[in-house]
Structures are given as C-alpha cells and as structure tokens.
Design a protein around this motif. Structure first.
Motif, PDB file in Angstrom:
ATOM      1  N   THR A  15      32.977  79.581 -13.567  1.00  0.00           N
ATOM      2  CA  THR A  15      32.710  78.428 -14.435  1.00  0.00           C
ATOM      3  C   THR A  15      32.819  78.806 -15.906  1.00  0.00           C
ATOM      4  N   TRP A  16      32.482  80.032 -16.247  1.00  0.00           N
ATOM      5  CA  TRP A  16      32.380  80.453 -17.644  1.00  0.00           C
ATOM      6  C   TRP A  16      33.686  80.950 -18.224  1.00  0.00           C
ATOM      7  N   PHE A  17      34.748  80.914 -17.413  1.00  0.00           N
ATOM      8  CA  PHE A  17      36.065  81.332 -17.879  1.00  0.00           C
ATOM      9  C   PHE A  17      37.090  80.241 -17.572  1.00  0.00           C
ATOM     10  N   PRO A  18      36.867  79.037 -18.130  1.00  0.00           N
ATOM     11  CA  PRO A  18      37.786  77.936 -17.848  1.00  0.00           C
ATOM     12  C   PRO A  18      39.135  78.120 -18.538  1.00  0.00           C
ATOM     13  N   ASN A  19      40.123  77.429 -18.018  1.00  0.00           N
ATOM     14  CA  ASN A  19      41.434  77.395 -18.662  1.00  0.00           C
ATOM     15  C   ASN A  19      41.241  76.755 -20.037  1.00  0.00           C
ATOM     16  N   PRO A  20      41.641  77.419 -21.104  1.00  0.00           N
ATOM     17  CA  PRO A  20      41.434  76.863 -22.445  1.00  0.00           C
ATOM     18  C   PRO A  20      42.096  75.496 -22.650  1.00  0.00           C
ATOM     19  N   GLN A  21      43.097  75.193 -21.849  1.00  0.00           N
ATOM     20  CA  GLN A  21      43.778  73.901 -21.965  1.00  0.00           C
ATOM     21  C   GLN A  21      43.008  72.779 -21.269  1.00  0.00           C
ATOM     22  N   ASP A  22      42.018  73.119 -20.456  1.00  0.00           N
ATOM     23  CA  ASP A  22      41.249  72.132 -19.692  1.00  0.00           C
ATOM     24  C   ASP A  22      39.961  71.802 -20.432  1.00  0.00           C
ATOM     25  N   GLN A  23      40.029  70.823 -21.310  1.00  0.00           N
ATOM     26  CA  GLN A  23      38.892  70.489 -22.173  1.00  0.00           C
ATOM     27  C   GLN A  23      37.690  69.978 -21.384  1.00  0.00           C
ATOM     28  N   VAL A  24      37.927  69.246 -20.309  1.00  0.00           N
ATOM     29  CA  VAL A  24      36.823  68.702 -19.514  1.00  0.00           C
ATOM     30  C   VAL A  24      36.008  69.840 -18.894  1.00  0.00           C
ATOM     31  N   THR A  25      36.687  70.804 -18.283  1.00  0.00           N
ATOM     32  CA  THR A  25      36.002  71.938 -17.660  1.00  0.00           C
ATOM     33  C   THR A  25      35.317  72.796 -18.716  1.00  0.00           C
ATOM     34  N   THR A  26      35.978  72.993 -19.841  1.00  0.00           N
ATOM     35  CA  THR A  26      35.388  73.772 -20.929  1.00  0.00           C
ATOM     36  C   THR A  26      34.131  73.091 -21.454  1.00  0.00           C
ATOM     37  N   ASP A  27      34.204  71.783 -21.691  1.00  0.00           N
ATOM     38  CA  ASP A  27      33.039  71.039 -22.188  1.00  0.00           C
ATOM     39  C   ASP A  27      31.878  71.103 -21.199  1.00  0.00           C
ATOM     40  N   HIS A  28      32.191  71.042 -19.910  1.00  0.00           N
ATOM     41  CA  HIS A  28      31.160  71.118 -18.874  1.00  0.00           C
ATOM     42  C   HIS A  28      30.462  72.480 -18.930  1.00  0.00           C
ATOM     43  N   ALA A  29      31.232  73.545 -19.021  1.00  0.00           N
ATOM     44  CA  ALA A  29      30.658  74.892 -19.094  1.00  0.00           C
ATOM     45  C   ALA A  29      29.805  75.061 -20.346  1.00  0.00           C
ATOM     46  N   VAL A  30      30.292  74.568 -21.468  1.00  0.00           N
ATOM     47  CA  VAL A  30      29.544  74.666 -22.726  1.00  0.00           C
ATOM     48  C   VAL A  30      28.225  73.916 -22.618  1.00  0.00           C
ATOM     49  N   ALA A  31      28.240  72.728 -22.037  1.00  0.00           N
ATOM     50  CA  ALA A  31      27.013  71.930 -21.903  1.00  0.00           C
ATOM     51  C   ALA A  31      25.975  72.638 -21.045  1.00  0.00           C
ATOM     52  N   ILE A  32      26.406  73.213 -19.938  1.00  0.00           N
ATOM     53  CA  ILE A  32      25.474  73.941 -19.078  1.00  0.00           C
ATOM     54  C   ILE A  32      24.932  75.159 -19.817  1.00  0.00           C
ATOM     55  N   CYS A  33      25.810  75.876 -20.464  1.00  0.00           N
ATOM     56  CA  CYS A  33      25.423  77.093 -21.182  1.00  0.00           C
ATOM     57  C   CYS A  33      24.411  76.771 -22.285  1.00  0.00           C
ATOM     58  N   ARG A  34      24.647  75.728 -23.018  1.00  0.00           N
ATOM     59  CA  ARG A  34      23.744  75.371 -24.122  1.00  0.00           C
ATOM     60  C   ARG A  34      22.357  74.966 -23.630  1.00  0.00           C
ATOM     61  N   SER A  35      22.254  74.551 -22.380  1.00  0.00           N
ATOM     62  CA  SER A  35      20.955  74.138 -21.851  1.00  0.00           C
ATOM     63  C   SER A  35      20.129  75.322 -21.351  1.00  0.00           C
ATOM     64  N   CYS A  36      20.714  76.500 -21.298  1.00  0.00           N
ATOM     65  CA  CYS A  36      20.033  77.698 -20.806  1.00  0.00           C
ATOM     66  C   CYS A  36      19.054  78.220 -21.856  1.00  0.00           C
ATOM     67  N   PRO A  37      17.858  78.612 -21.447  1.00  0.00           N
ATOM     68  CA  PRO A  37      16.919  79.165 -22.425  1.00  0.00           C
ATOM     69  C   PRO A  37      17.347  80.527 -22.968  1.00  0.00           C
ATOM     70  N   LEU A  38      18.359  81.139 -22.372  1.00  0.00           N
ATOM     71  CA  LEU A  38      18.850  82.431 -22.848  1.00  0.00           C
ATOM     72  C   LEU A  38      20.055  82.298 -23.768  1.00  0.00           C
ATOM     73  N   VAL A  39      20.349  81.094 -24.220  1.00  0.00           N
ATOM     74  CA  VAL A  39      21.562  80.853 -25.001  1.00  0.00           C
ATOM     75  C   VAL A  39      21.616  81.705 -26.275  1.00  0.00           C
ATOM     76  N   GLU A  40      20.516  81.840 -26.986  1.00  0.00           N
ATOM     77  CA  GLU A  40      20.540  82.599 -28.241  1.00  0.00           C
ATOM     78  C   GLU A  40      20.748  84.096 -28.024  1.00  0.00           C
ATOM     79  N   PRO A  41      19.977  84.739 -27.143  1.00  0.00           N
ATOM     80  CA  PRO A  41      20.255  86.166 -26.938  1.00  0.00           C
ATOM     81  C   PRO A  41      21.636  86.410 -26.325  1.00  0.00           C
ATOM     82  N   CYS A  42      22.103  85.500 -25.498  1.00  0.00           N
ATOM     83  CA  CYS A  42      23.438  85.623 -24.909  1.00  0.00           C
ATOM     84  C   CYS A  42      24.498  85.599 -26.009  1.00  0.00           C
TER      85      CYS A  42
END
Length: 85
Positions: A15-42
């Motif tokens: 999930t964390w290595f989407p095709n850069p041309q696939d904006q929908v998949t990239t946006d989905h991964a970013v949204a999930i990642c941003r909701s993680c409480p470990l986002v800042e240290p990551c």
C-alpha cells in the motif's frame, strides 16, 4: 512512548509504494498514513534516511508525505538552516 501496537503500514506494505501515476491509490495511502499516531516520528526517520536526495531517490509514502513532498520539505529545511547560519 506511543501506545500503538501495530501501525497501519505493517498490515500491507505494498500500500505504501503506489504507482506514482495512480493518484487515487496514492491519496488513499497518504490519508491512512496521516491518521497514524506515529506519523511524525515516521517522517523524521524518513527525512534522516533520505538526507538531501531529490525526488528520484525517494520512494513510498512515509510520514504522510509522498516522495515529492518529502523532497520539497528537505529543500525548505535546508534553506532555513542556511538562513539561520
């Protein structure tokens, strides 16, 4: 310490290595990642590991940012360091 036993990225690493041309998949991964409480240290781990490399040397979604966004952040941080020196 963080009270997270398993961050979202551990469930499906692909999930964390989407095709850069696939904006929908990239946006989905970013949204999930941003909701993680470990986002800042990551993000800080990724920024240290990637150093001053440009977008070409950055892969995947880390700290809620795409490779391009992390490259931009690295440039901004470098400018701030130079300005304050």
């Amino acid at each position: 310490r963080y009270a997270v036993t398993t961050p979202p990225c551990a469930a499906d690493p692909e999930t964390w290595f989407p095709n850069p041309q696939d904006q929908v998949t990239t946006d989905h991964a970013v949204a999930i990642c941003r909701s993680c409480p470990l986002v800042e240290p990551c993000l800080e781990v990724a920024m240290r590991a990637e150093g001053t490399y440009g977008t070409w040397a950055r892969y995947g979604i880390y700290g809620g940012l795409t490779p391009g966004h992390r490259a931009t952040l690295a440039r901004r941080r470098a400018r701030r360091r130079r300005a304050s020196a």
